[in-house]
Design an enzyme around this catalytic site. Structure first.
Site, short mmCIF file in Angstrom:
data_model
loop_
_atom_site.label_atom_id
_atom_site.label_comp_id
_atom_site.label_asym_id
_atom_site.label_seq_id
_atom_site.Cartn_x
_atom_site.Cartn_y
_atom_site.Cartn_z
N SER A 1 0.80 -1.24 0.00
CA SER A 1 0.00 0.00 0.00
C SER A 1 0.82 1.27 0.00
O SER A 1 0.27 2.36 -0.20
CB SER A 1 -0.93 0.02 1.21
N LYS B 1 0.36 3.42 -2.92
CA LYS B 1 -0.89 4.17 -3.20
C LYS B 1 -0.69 5.68 -3.35
O LYS B 1 -1.23 6.28 -4.29
CB LYS B 1 -1.93 3.86 -2.12
N TYR C 1 -3.59 -3.15 -10.32
CA TYR C 1 -3.44 -2.83 -8.89
C TYR C 1 -2.54 -3.85 -8.19
O TYR C 1 -1.63 -3.47 -7.43
CB TYR C 1 -4.83 -2.77 -8.23
N TYR D 1 -4.96 4.75 7.66
CA TYR D 1 -6.29 4.13 7.76
C TYR D 1 -7.02 4.58 9.03
O TYR D 1 -7.03 5.77 9.34
CB TYR D 1 -6.19 2.60 7.70
N VAL E 1 1.19 -3.66 4.05
CA VAL E 1 1.16 -4.92 4.79
C VAL E 1 2.46 -5.73 4.69
O VAL E 1 2.62 -6.72 5.39
CB VAL E 1 -0.02 -5.84 4.38
N1 GLN Z 1 -1.82 -5.46 -1.68
C1 GLN Z 1 -2.44 -5.27 -0.43
C2 GLN Z 1 -3.94 -5.49 -0.54
O1 GLN Z 1 -4.52 -5.02 -1.43
C3 GLN Z 1 -2.19 -3.89 0.05
C4 GLN Z 1 -2.77 -3.64 1.41
C5 GLN Z 1 -1.86 -2.92 2.30
O2 GLN Z 1 -0.66 -2.91 2.12
N2 GLN Z 1 -2.40 -2.34 3.37
O3 GLN Z 1 -4.51 -6.17 0.27
#
Ligand code: GLN
Length: 597
Positions: free
Chosen positions: A71, A74, A196, A248, A266
């Site tokens: 993420s 993003k 994505y 978040y 993550v």
């Molecule tokens: N690739 C992960 C997902 O879409 C990204 C989520 C994250 O890093 N918080 O679940």
């Protein structure tokens, strides 16, 4: 495999080392397992990198171990979408409100089904569909090239993580179909998801994250390559959304306690950008329940807390940080009147004393620049003088770095010397502190002279000084006789020559031992404004005592002077005119080449 980077001599690296070592034993949390491939990581990996806006990267621990960006991609893909479509078009499809929910929340905007912001999965799936490119492959290439431009080097994709995520990403798939149904995501859903998932599987390192976030912090220019990646306004938009939504459902607490725009992923990555100052990358796989790296969070808290990095900290508008000025090229000399041999010795060693002038509030960036200057000092520099006369507040992080620099310089056989009227104790421990630049420089010069075997405090009787040496043997008794002797005890002061009656006025003032200082304010001032000083061997004429700058002549030590008054000179003129002619011809030692204010 561990890639320990070590350069303990550098104070900023040492600071990052301290943070990392303090948190190394924090073993809460587990690496993400919902993407099976991610659970295969070594949970002990821990890296911390910082990239300053001049492109210098500092790191501690596993800063070059690759991991998938997840993420943390993003904000950068959001930036690319903004660059390709502009803010209105992007905002029309993705909101900018914190969701207060987990990264993978299914909740979309009530009524419209629009994703709440580009930092949660739903919004990010839409923003990657908005990046320029006619086909999914073209968009993927644009994203990979864009992330590489932010990182300043070519990047690859971890195909195993990509396949693992694609095979298990049903929750993202469900979100994408919901948004497709509501009209926010257009085109083939599986293909958009592929774009994505690929963006999340791009391999980066901690150093990359630091550079990527420094690019945002610097308004869109990569500080390592010097290339503009996005427009300043788009970097600003991204940082704003990171600040409110990046962590978040922990975003509010994060802003409260850490106070820097950040984004977590993550894989255990956290990226942080402090606008105008630096970018940070942290990597440690074990996550807490919200999906953020446990040690990453702790490292950011520690850095922010200890070093006063919170974005909302009060800044005195009068005292904004200004770029430091480093004085080099022409060596700076103090206003001490010195005999010829001392001046020659100082001129022979121009690089040994280096002055660095700081102004405004001292924050991380100015301290880091100072470290860089110190790092590049000439090998024979023995004294690094920091002029803090025009400095306002010293942020804790700057104090910490400068203290460490003092210790570091000492280890290199040099000394840090502070000119600080505010006597900031916080900085002075490894440094020598003086109330003004003049005294700091004089002391460094004295030390330099001592180091080359000249004792600047050794008495120089009039009879052995240069002036007498040049006088004809026959004139010396008349010259010696014409001078009066003046003893001043330490702390005693006298009026400057101009204040005396005409006949008593001193026309030549010679210092045999001790130290005189000339002060610009009247006797009794709490801290006299010292303009210049004179030590043994200095000869002074009335021109050295301009009325405005010489209100008081103060003996800083027990001082012995020889003085020649106007009356004594007149007497000598009638008795031994050749002696007076000699004095009028003789360039006065100490008086001819000293800088005057
Ligand atoms: N690739 C992960 C997902 O879409 C990204 C989520 C994250 O890093 N918080 O679940």
């Amino acid at each position: 495999m561990r890639h320990e980077q070590r350069s303990p001599a550098d104070p900023l690296t040492a600071l990052l080392d301290r943070v990392r070592v303090r948190l190394r034993d924090l073993d809460d949390g587990e690496p993400a397992s919902y993407i099976p491939e991610l659970s295969r990581v070594d949970p002990d990996l821990f890296g911390l990198s910082l990239c300053a806006l001049d492109g210098q990267v500092y790191g501690s621990g596993d800063t070059r171990v690759p991991f998938t960006v997840q993420s943390v991609s993003k904000p950068f893909v959001f930036a690319l979408a903004l660059a390709d479509r502009g803010l209105p078009e992007v905002l029309a499809r993705v909101g900018a409100e914190p969701s207060g929910e987990a990264f993978n929340s299914i909740r979309l905007e009530p009524g419209t089904g629009r994703p709440p912001n580009p930092m949660v999965n739903a919004g990010a799936i839409v923003t990657s569909s908005l990046v320029a490119g006619d086909t999914p492959e073209a968009r993927s290439t644009r994203i990979l090239d864009g992330l590489a431009a932010f990182a300043g080097r070519p990047l690859d994709i971890d195909e195993a993580v990509y396949a693992s995520e694609r095979a298990t990403g049903d929750r993202n798939r469900a979100l994408a179909y919901l948004m497709h149904n509501a009209g926010w995501l257009t085109g083939d859903v599986e293909e958009q998801l592929g774009v994505y998932f690929r963006q999340c599987s791009v391999l980066v390192t901690c150093d990359d994250l630091a550079v990527m976030h420094a690019t945002l912090a610097g308004g869109g220019v990569n500080p390592v390559t010097g290339r503009r990646v996005v427009a300043p306004r788009h970097a600003q938009h991204v940082l704003a959304v990171m600040a409110t939504c990046g962590m978040y459902d922990a975003s509010g607490q994060w802003m409260l306690k850490v106070g820097m725009p950040a984004k977590s992923g993550v894989s255990g990555a956290i990226g942080v950008a402090l606008p105008g100052q630096f970018g940070i990358g942290v990597f440690s796989p074990p996550l807490e329940e919200k999906g953020n790296s446990v040690r990453g969070i702790a490292a950011c808290h520690l850095l922010s807390d200890q070093f006063g990095l919170h974005l909302m900290r009060a800044v005195d508008p009068q005292r904004r940080p200004l770029p430091p000025r480093s004085l080099h090229g022409t060596p700076l000399r103090s206003l001490r009147h010195r005999p010829r041999a001392q001046r020659a010795a100082l001129e022979a060693h121009p690089d040994r004393i280096r002055v660095h002038v700081l102004q405004g509030d001292l924050d991380f960036a100015t301290a880091e620049q100072t470290l860089r200057v110190a790092h590049e000092l000439a090998p024979d520099t023995g004294w690094f003088v920091l002029d803090l006369t025009r400095v306002g507040r010293v942020e804790p992080v700057a104090a910490d770095l400068l203290r460490a620099l003092g210790t570091d310089l000492r280890g290199r056989g040099a000394r840090m010397v502070l000119a600080d009227p505010d006597a900031r104790q916080a900085l002075s421990r490894p440094a020598d502190e003086f109330p003004d630049l003049g005294r700091a420089l004089e002391t460094c010069e004295d030390d330099l002279l001592t180091s080359v075997g000249l004792d600047p405090d050794a008495p120089v009787p009039l009879s052995v000084c240069d002036l007498f040496g040049r006088a004809d043997e026959r004139l010396r008794p008349a010259l010696a006789e014409a001078f009066d002797t003046l003893h001043l005890a330490a702390g005693e002061s006298v009026e400057p020559p101009a204040a005396a009656r005409l006949g008593d006025r001193i026309v030549l003032w010679y210092v045999e031992s001790g130290r005189l200082a000339v002060c610009a304010d009247a006797a009794g001032a709490v801290s006299p404004l010292r303009t210049w000083s004179a030590g043994p061997g200095a000869a002074l004429t009335p021109a050295d005592f301009p009325a405005r700058l010489a209100r008081q002549v103060l003996a800083e030590r027990d001082t012995a002077c020889r003085t020649l008054t106007a009356a004594a000179l007149a007497r000598m003129r009638t008795r031994v005119p050749e002696a007076v002619a000699f004095l009028e011809r003789a360039p006065l030692e100490g008086a001819e080449t000293v800088h005057r204010p």
